[in-house]
Design a protein around this motif. Structure first.
Motif, PDB file in Angstrom:
ATOM      1  N   PRO A  54       0.794  -1.229   0.000  1.00  7.98           N
ATOM      2  CA  PRO A  54       0.000   0.000   0.000  1.00  7.98           C
ATOM      3  C   PRO A  54       0.828   1.282   0.000  1.00  7.98           C
ATOM      4  CG  PRO A  54      -0.097  -1.099   2.141  1.00  7.98           C
ATOM      5  CD  PRO A  54       0.535  -2.064   1.188  1.00  7.98           C
ATOM      6  N   ALA A  55       1.988   1.262   0.647  1.00 10.86           N
ATOM      7  CA  ALA A  55       2.757   2.496   0.809  1.00 10.86           C
ATOM      8  C   ALA A  55       3.809   2.714  -0.268  1.00 10.86           C
ATOM      9  CB  ALA A  55       3.425   2.508   2.183  1.00 10.86           C
ATOM     10  N   LEU A  56       3.982   1.751  -1.171  1.00 14.24           N
ATOM     11  CA  LEU A  56       4.971   1.919  -2.242  1.00 14.24           C
ATOM     12  C   LEU A  56       4.437   2.855  -3.313  1.00 14.24           C
ATOM     13  CD1 LEU A  56       6.540  -1.602  -2.932  1.00 14.24           C
ATOM     14  CD2 LEU A  56       7.565   0.357  -1.760  1.00 14.24           C
ATOM     15  N   ASP A  57       5.343   3.642  -3.910  1.00 10.62           N
ATOM     16  CA  ASP A  57       4.951   4.519  -5.014  1.00 10.62           C
ATOM     17  C   ASP A  57       4.367   3.689  -6.154  1.00 10.62           C
ATOM     18  OD1 ASP A  57       5.667   6.900  -3.852  1.00 10.62           O
ATOM     19  OD2 ASP A  57       7.656   6.967  -4.770  1.00 10.62           O
ATOM     20  N   ASP A 114       0.678   6.516  -4.007  1.00  6.11           N
ATOM     21  CA  ASP A 114       1.096   5.171  -3.650  1.00  6.11           C
ATOM     22  C   ASP A 114      -0.036   4.217  -4.036  1.00  6.11           C
ATOM     23  OD1 ASP A 114      -0.806   5.275  -1.568  1.00  6.11           O
ATOM     24  OD2 ASP A 114       0.686   5.882  -0.094  1.00  6.11           O
ATOM     25  N   ALA A 174      -2.072   2.412  -2.298  1.00  7.44           N
ATOM     26  CA  ALA A 174      -3.308   2.597  -1.533  1.00  7.44           C
ATOM     27  C   ALA A 174      -4.096   3.778  -2.080  1.00  7.44           C
ATOM     28  CB  ALA A 174      -2.983   2.799  -0.059  1.00  7.44           C
ATOM     29  N   ARG A 191       4.231  -4.320  -8.538  1.00 11.07           N
ATOM     30  CA  ARG A 191       4.347  -3.283  -7.499  1.00 11.07           C
ATOM     31  C   ARG A 191       5.577  -2.413  -7.705  1.00 11.07           C
ATOM     32  NH1 ARG A 191       2.726  -8.369  -6.702  1.00 11.07           N
ATOM     33  NH2 ARG A 191       4.313  -8.768  -5.108  1.00 11.07           N
TER      34      ARG A 191
END
Length: 537
Positions: A15-18, A28, A30, A250
């Motif tokens: 969720p927090a990855l660009d 990100d 999310a 991702r």
């Protein structure tokens, strides 16, 4: 999986990855999923039903990426529309696709006024009494145009209205809509120029786009946390495909609203892009030509993808010695990628061939006209059989049937040969089609347009080599008796009516034509002009 499932999986796992990175904005995974859900609810609130087609007329932007997934979540088919189209070109696509909604924005008003373009293309839009219930003669199925951004436009629904309608749609309704989709449902309708004057809509399923670009991600070695730079427009599979690859793994999709070489190079360096996907040499060449360019500044870059002639690929590889250059063979009908080079192949193999077919895809060379298979080394038509092929041309069963052999082989109309190891060499096109900087251009379209000029009696268009764009259109024109028009006037006539990349770069006035028994021969026209222009600088 479907595009909607693909995004949900990425948001759950990282969720927090660009996910999407632009110079002044990033999301990100999310946030990408949340924004896609919001826009999907807005589309449902506007009455979009499963299978409806939604036009996306946007410059590259986070919202452009979001809308591809929002359409999937709403059960709709995304129809990315070429922002280079002029007002005379847009109505055909809007009507042929049967668009229910078009989404645009004011993001690039200083470059292209997209809302103004729609006003010009669709008479009555600006004066519509109810922007949520359009009734336009030129677009009978279109019910509304939504403008994202802060600028109110006559006849268009604003972003606030879309947001308000989204609030009225429950999350359960959205979940049911997404769960009702099937892998074989159309995810995209992509318009590509054919050999006739009008573009054709290629139906691409969820399974085809996800399966194909999952395999491409594997070929590129793309993984979680990587950053892929893709400057091509998001109405083209050279950007849509890499976006899907990034969400699948991702990785971050890095792009910009427009391409400017210095700005692009700064973005690639600042974002430490690991994979570069310019796809077409003109983009790479402009990047490398920047004053002070230093390959050492691309310390993170591992792979670059370009499609072009071997000598040009060799030059670009020499300028980027620490980056592995790959090439491919693909088409819109083929889901974007059909064959691909491999990272562990030697340089000569990588620049002189387009690699082997992707897993699950078969490629053969056949005798044009008879479809008889030819052995390795012999030249003929490239034919493809694969689960990632397009599902047919929209509204044209006859063209769809003609494109396929009875055993499922797609006739590409391209010329090539396979070596003993199954690698493909692309040798040009059998059909009358130009490739201008990566964009398909139908000579028939230009001939039809120029024929509408009052001074023009007869016109033929050919392609001539160009050092930057690979190929550009050239028009040979016979004027009506007593009529006058200069080459410059005819070029200006085209420039006012069609996208810039289609405009002839050369116009020659003629009074006689090289003929076969019954037809004008384009070969001698092209050869004479190539000789006149001389070697490319």
């Amino acid at each position: 999986m479907t595009l909607g499932d693909l995004l949900a999986e990425a948001a759950a796992r990282a969720p927090a990855l660009d996910a999407v990175v632009f110079p002044d904005e990033r999301l990100d995974f999310a946030a990408l999923a949340a924004r896609a859900g919001e826009l999907a609810r807005g589309l449902i609130g506007l009455g979009v039903a499963p299978g409806d087609r939604v036009g996306i007329l946007l410059a590259n932007s986070p919202d452009g990426a979001v809308l591809l997934f929002a359409c999937a979540l709403a059960g709709a088919v995304a129809v990315p529309v070429n922002t280079r189209y002029r007002a005379v070109e847009l109505p055909f696509v809007i009507a042929d696709a049967g668009l229910r909604i078009v989404v645009t924005s004011d993001r690039i008003d200083e470059h292209v006024d997209l809302a103004g373009l729609l006003h010009e293309a669709l008479p009555g839009l600006a004066d519509a009494p109810d922007p949520a219930a359009l009734e336009l003669a030129g677009a009978p199925e279109l019910r509304c145009v939504v403008a994202l951004g802060a600028t109110p436009r006559a006849g268009l629904l604003g972003e606030d209205d879309l947001t308000a309608r989204a609030v009225a749609v429950a999350g359960d309704d959205l979940a049911r809509r997404g769960a009702g989709g099937a892998l074989g449902d159309d995810a995209l309708l992509l318009y590509t120029s054919g050999t006739t004057a009008s573009p054709r809509g290629c139906r691409i399923s969820h399974d085809a786009i996800v399966r194909n670009w999952t395999m491409v991600a594997g070929v590129l070695g793309l993984g979680e946390g990587d950053r892929l730079w893709a400057p091509c427009p998001l109405f083209h599979l050279a950007a849509i495909g890499p976006l899907v690859s990034c969400v699948r793994t991702r990785a971050a999709f890095v792009s910009d609203t427009w391409f400017e070489p210095r700005r692009a190079l700064d973005l690639v360096v600042a974002q430490r892009a690991t994979h570069l996907y310019p796809a077409y040499p003109p983009i790479t060449q402009r990047l490398l030509a920047q004053e002070g360019f230093d390959a050492a500044s691309l310390t993170a870059a591992q792979v670059i993808v370009n499609v072009g002639p071997p000598d040009l690929l060799r030059q670009m590889q020499a300028a980027l010695p620490g980056v592995v250059q790959l090439s491919l063979y693909g088409s819109t009908e083929g889901g974007g990628a059909i064959t691909y080079g491999a990272l562990d192949e030697d340089l000569e193999t990588r620049i002189t061939t387009c690699g082997r077919p992707l897993p699950g895809t078969e490629v053969r060379i056949a005798q044009p006209g008879t479809d008889a298979p030819l052995p390795a080394g012999q030249e003929g038509e490239i034919q493809v059989r694969s689960p990632v092929l397009f599902g047919g041309y929209a509204n044209d069963e006859a063209k769809t049937a003609a494109a396929f052999h009875a055993e499922g082989w797609y006739r590409t109309g391209d010329r090539g040969a396979l070596d003993d190891a199954g690698r493909l060499r692309f040798l040009g096109r059998l059909k009358d089609m130009l490739k201008v900087g990566g964009e398909n251009v139908a000579p028939a379209e230009l001939e039809s347009l120029l024929a509408t000029h009052p001074a023009v009696k007869l016109v033929r268009v050919v392609g001539v080599p160009d050092p930057r764009l690979e190929e550009v259109p050239a028009a040979f024109v016979e004027l009506r008796p007593g009529a006058q028009a200069t080459p410059e006037e005819l070029i200006a006539f085209c420039r006012e009516r069609i996208a810039r990349f289609k405009v002839p770069r050369h116009v020659r006035l003629v009074t006689s034509w090289p003929m076969s028994a019954t037809k004008i021969q384009k070969g001698p026209l092209r050869d004479g002009l190539v000789a006149e222009l001389g070697p490319a600088p």
